[in-house]
Design a protein around this motif. Structure first.
Motif, short mmCIF file in Angstrom:
data_model
loop_
_atom_site.label_atom_id
_atom_site.label_comp_id
_atom_site.label_asym_id
_atom_site.label_seq_id
_atom_site.Cartn_x
_atom_site.Cartn_y
_atom_site.Cartn_z
N GLY A 1 -112.86 -34.65 -122.93
CA GLY A 1 -113.86 -35.69 -123.21
C GLY A 1 -115.07 -35.15 -123.93
N GLU A 2 -115.57 -34.01 -123.45
CA GLU A 2 -116.74 -33.39 -124.07
C GLU A 2 -116.47 -33.05 -125.53
OE1 GLU A 2 -119.04 -29.18 -123.41
OE2 GLU A 2 -118.51 -30.31 -121.62
N ASP A 3 -115.30 -32.46 -125.80
CA ASP A 3 -114.94 -32.13 -127.19
C ASP A 3 -114.83 -33.39 -128.03
OD1 ASP A 3 -114.88 -29.36 -126.90
OD2 ASP A 3 -112.76 -29.34 -126.32
N ALA A 4 -114.24 -34.44 -127.48
CA ALA A 4 -114.08 -35.69 -128.24
C ALA A 4 -115.44 -36.26 -128.62
CB ALA A 4 -113.29 -36.70 -127.42
N ARG A 5 -116.39 -36.20 -127.70
CA ARG A 5 -117.73 -36.72 -128.00
C ARG A 5 -118.45 -35.89 -129.07
NH1 ARG A 5 -116.67 -38.08 -122.81
NH2 ARG A 5 -117.49 -36.21 -121.82
N LEU A 6 -117.94 -34.68 -129.31
CA LEU A 6 -118.46 -33.83 -130.38
C LEU A 6 -117.59 -33.92 -131.64
CD1 LEU A 6 -119.39 -30.70 -128.24
CD2 LEU A 6 -120.97 -32.36 -129.27
N GLY A 7 -116.60 -34.84 -131.62
CA GLY A 7 -115.75 -35.05 -132.78
C GLY A 7 -114.60 -34.08 -132.91
N ARG A 8 -114.19 -33.47 -131.79
CA ARG A 8 -113.11 -32.47 -131.85
C ARG A 8 -111.96 -32.86 -130.93
NH1 ARG A 8 -117.61 -28.00 -131.01
NH2 ARG A 8 -117.21 -28.55 -128.85
N ILE A 9 -110.76 -32.56 -131.38
CA ILE A 9 -109.54 -32.72 -130.58
C ILE A 9 -108.79 -31.40 -130.62
CG2 ILE A 9 -107.26 -33.78 -130.49
CD1 ILE A 9 -108.40 -36.36 -131.45
N TYR A 10 -108.47 -30.89 -129.44
CA TYR A 10 -107.66 -29.67 -129.36
C TYR A 10 -106.28 -29.92 -128.77
CZ TYR A 10 -111.90 -27.19 -130.57
OH TYR A 10 -113.03 -26.74 -131.20
N LEU A 11 -106.11 -31.04 -128.05
CA LEU A 11 -104.76 -31.39 -127.62
C LEU A 11 -103.93 -31.65 -128.88
CD1 LEU A 11 -105.54 -33.90 -124.74
CD2 LEU A 11 -104.42 -31.69 -124.49
N PRO A 12 -102.65 -31.30 -128.84
CA PRO A 12 -101.82 -31.51 -130.04
C PRO A 12 -101.80 -32.98 -130.47
CG PRO A 12 -100.67 -30.17 -128.41
CD PRO A 12 -101.90 -30.69 -127.74
N ARG A 13 -102.06 -33.20 -131.74
CA ARG A 13 -102.05 -34.57 -132.27
C ARG A 13 -100.68 -35.22 -132.06
NH1 ARG A 13 -106.07 -36.25 -135.77
NH2 ARG A 13 -104.58 -37.33 -137.09
N GLU A 14 -99.60 -34.44 -132.13
CA GLU A 14 -98.27 -35.01 -131.92
C GLU A 14 -98.14 -35.61 -130.52
OE1 GLU A 14 -95.25 -32.00 -132.47
OE2 GLU A 14 -95.83 -30.93 -130.65
N TRP A 15 -98.82 -35.06 -129.54
CA TRP A 15 -98.77 -35.61 -128.18
C TRP A 15 -99.42 -36.99 -128.14
CZ3 TRP A 15 -100.12 -31.19 -124.19
CH2 TRP A 15 -99.16 -30.18 -124.29
N TYR A 16 -100.53 -37.15 -128.88
CA TYR A 16 -101.17 -38.47 -128.96
C TYR A 16 -100.17 -39.49 -129.51
CZ TYR A 16 -105.87 -36.58 -128.11
OH TYR A 16 -106.98 -35.99 -127.55
N PHE A 17 -99.52 -39.14 -130.61
CA PHE A 17 -98.57 -40.05 -131.23
C PHE A 17 -97.41 -40.35 -130.28
CE2 PHE A 17 -100.44 -38.25 -135.24
CZ PHE A 17 -101.08 -39.41 -135.64
#
Length: 167
Positions: A54-70
């Motif tokens: 959450g903290e990273d997302a609020r700073l505009g960053r994603i470290y979890l693999p984008r493929e997992w989101y999809f």
């Protein structure tokens, strides 16, 4: 990071290398020990990623693999614009922590190869970081709306466990 492999490559660069470097400073050069030190660094970084989602997302960053989101039916760019916690995010965080736990277990073989005087500190780091993952799990894997913290009393218990394990 597009794939989990990309996330691991990132973790190797930012944390696995630290584990190897620390081992070399301690005078350890055995390949098995260095590989397990890298595993511990990666596990700790994966735990950091899980804790800071959450903290990273609020700073505009994603470290979890984008493929997992999809895979979970989430557009990562849209999620990043308005990060929220839900069952899909819980599954991704749990998945990442499972990978970390595997590496924590594997790293234990290398801790036994370190000089006796440094083992308690390394066991402490291993136990405390893994405990961050357990704190996240106890919060139903919600690391978007809250940040997991290991309490001081719990850290004291884990330090005692580290001393006993090192002995």
């Amino acid at each position: 990071c597009e794939t989990f492999s990309d996330t691991c490559a990132y973790a190797v660069r930012v944390a696995g290398t630290v584990g190897v470097m620390m081992s070399l400073i301690m005078g350890v050069t055995e390949a098995e020990a260095l590989a397990r030190a890298c595993d511990l660094g990666i596990a700790m970084q994966l735990t950091n990623i899980a804790r800071d989602t959450g903290e990273d997302a609020r700073l505009g960053r994603i470290y979890l693999p984008r493929e997992w989101y999809f895979e979970e039916g989430i557009d990562p760019d849209r999620w990043l614009a308005a990060p929220t916690f839900g069952p899909q995010m819980a599954r991704m965080v749990r998945r990442l922590l499972q990978e970390a736990e595997y590496l924590y277990t594997r790293a234990e073989q290398g801790i036994a190869l370190l000089p006796m005087g440094v083992r308690p500190a390394i066991w402490s780091a291993r136990y405390i970081y893994a405990e961050i993952g357990r704190e996240i799990a106890q919060a139903n894997f919600d690391s978007v709306s809250r940040r997991a913290v290991v309490s001081h009393p719990r850290k004291a218990i884990l330090l005692g466990k580290a001393m006993a394990t090192a002995a």
